[in-house]
Each structure stands twice: as structure tokens, then as C-alpha cells.
Motif scaffolding. Structure first.
Motif, PDB file in Angstrom:
ATOM      1  N   GLN A  91       0.819  -1.219   0.000  1.00  0.00           N
ATOM      2  CA  GLN A  91       0.000   0.000   0.000  1.00  0.00           C
ATOM      3  C   GLN A  91       0.858   1.276   0.000  1.00  0.00           C
ATOM      4  OE1 GLN A  91      -2.579  -0.837   3.379  1.00  0.00           O
ATOM      5  NE2 GLN A  91      -4.163  -1.525   1.984  1.00  0.00           N
ATOM      6  N   GLY A 148       0.782   3.396  -2.389  1.00  0.00           N
ATOM      7  CA  GLY A 148       0.072   4.430  -3.145  1.00  0.00           C
ATOM      8  C   GLY A 148       0.558   4.570  -4.578  1.00  0.00           C
ATOM      9  N   SER A 176       0.201   4.711  -8.348  1.00  0.00           N
ATOM     10  CA  SER A 176      -0.906   4.977  -9.265  1.00  0.00           C
ATOM     11  C   SER A 176      -0.887   3.965 -10.409  1.00  0.00           C
ATOM     12  CB  SER A 176      -0.781   6.389  -9.832  1.00  0.00           C
ATOM     13  OG  SER A 176       0.283   6.448 -10.742  1.00  0.00           O
TER      14      SER A 176
END
Lengths: 66, 139
Positions: B38, B40, B42
Motif C-alpha cells: 500500500q 500508493g 498509481s
């Protein structure tokens, strides 16, 4: 371009691998030349002629469209 | 006949071939691990990681010697680079036209260097393997 490599090879009782080893290419290249799928360079054609001790114009012949 | 040293392209030894195949599953594993952690990442960045790694894999494959590097293989390679470049140009122009027609925008931010390198090397590899496959078919 037509060629008589297969015939010349048979006269000398050589396999594709034998000829390939003598002129330093793969067996697949000899197969492609005999099948007319690949036209060899002048250098390679001269090597083939030297192995068969035959003038090039007796081995390779131009076709319509060449 | 001696070739021009300036135009000489060094080819990698055969041992590089197995290594190149590592670059295909590797980015998928990295993206999955990053997703699990996790961090982040994209979707665009994940795609760039995958394209970049696959581009390296295909580049190594395209620059690795064949078992027997004879003139037919060299001819196939030349044709593969020409065909690969042609396919890339056709593909990029098609995407640019579609992008323009859909969004009426001439900016082409959809292209990234990793994507273009991946497509070019992928097309070159496909064209080379196709020629080898055709030649390997018996009479």
C-alpha cells in the motif's frame, strides 16, 4: 532466383549439415536457400560454388521478375 | 569486406538470453508487492514500471546473438528492425489520430519513453521471430 544446390549436394553425397559446416552457416540457411526462401549474398554464393567446384551461373539462375 | 567500425553493433552472448526473460514477470511481481505494501502506486506509474521492464527484456533479446550468427540471421535482423520501426510508426500515428478525434487535443501525453521503447522492441522481436519461424518450416 532458382538454384540447383540440392542437386549439386546430392551429386557430392552431402547432407545439408555437411554443406552448412563447410561454408560456415546453419543447416536452416541451406534449407532456406534450397527452398528459394533465401537468396544468398555474393560471398556465400561463391563459397557454395567453390564447394561444388562449379561455376555460379550453373548453380544459380535468374527467374522472371528478378 | 571490412565493415565500418562506426556502424558496428556489438551483440550480447547467449548467456544473456535467460536473463532477459526475467524482466517479463519481474515488474508484475514488483507491482503486486507494492500494491500489497500500500505505497500508493498509481495505475499509470505501475504501467510505466511494467513497460520499462518489458522494454529492457525485449532490448536484451533483440541484441543477443543467435546460436549461429550467419548472414541469413543478420538479414532477418535487419528486416526485423525495419519492419518493427514501420509498425511502431503506424501504431503511434493511429493512436495520435484516434486521440485527436476523441479529445480534439494535439498534445500526446499518452506516450512515454518506456511505452515507445517497449513497443519498438516488441515489434522488432516479433518480426524477427516470425522470419525465423517461416524459415524453420520444412519444404
Amino acid at each position: 532466383m532458382k538454384n540447383t544446390v540440392k542437386v549439386e549436394r546430392a551429386k557430392k553425397d552431402m547432407t545439408q549439415q555437411d554443406l552448412a559446416d563447410k561454408i560456415g552457416v546453419s543447416r536452416q540457411t541451406i534449407n532456406s536457400i534450397e527452398a528459394g526462401k533465401y537468396v544468398p549474398s555474393t560471398v556465400l554464393a561463391l563459397k557454395i560454388g567453390r564447394v561444388f567446384q562449379t561455376p555460379l551461373e550453373l548453380i544459380f539462375e535468374l527467374e522472371e521478375g528478378d | 569486406m571490412k565493415n565500418d567500425d562506426l556502424l558496428y553493433v556489438p551483440m550480447l552472448e547467449r548467456k544473456w538470453r535467460p536473463l532477459s526473460f526475467l524482466f517479463f514477470p519481474l515488474p508484475v511481481v514488483i507491482v503486486i508487492v507494492l500494491a500489497l505494501l500500500q505505497v500508493g502506486l498509481s495505475p499509470d506509474n505501475a504501467a510505466e514500471i511494467i513497460y520499462g521492464s518489458w522494454a529492457v527484456g525485449f532490448t536484451l533479446l533483440n541484441l543477443t546473438k543467435e546460436k549461429i550468427e550467419d548472414e541469413m540471421v543478420k538479414t532477418f535482423r535487419l528486416q526485423a528492425f525495419q519492419t518493427g520501426f514501420f509498425w511502431l510508426m503506424c501504431g503511434l500515428v493511429a493512436i495520435m489520430v484516434v486521440n485527436y478525434l476523441r479529445f480534439e487535443d494535439i498534445r500526446q501525453e499518452i506516450f512515454s519513453a518506456p511505452l515507445v521503447l517497449f513497443l519498438l522492441n516488441g515489434y522488432v522481436f516479433a518480426a524477427f521471430e516470425y522470419q525465423k519461424w517461416k524459415a524453420s518450416k520444412e519444404l
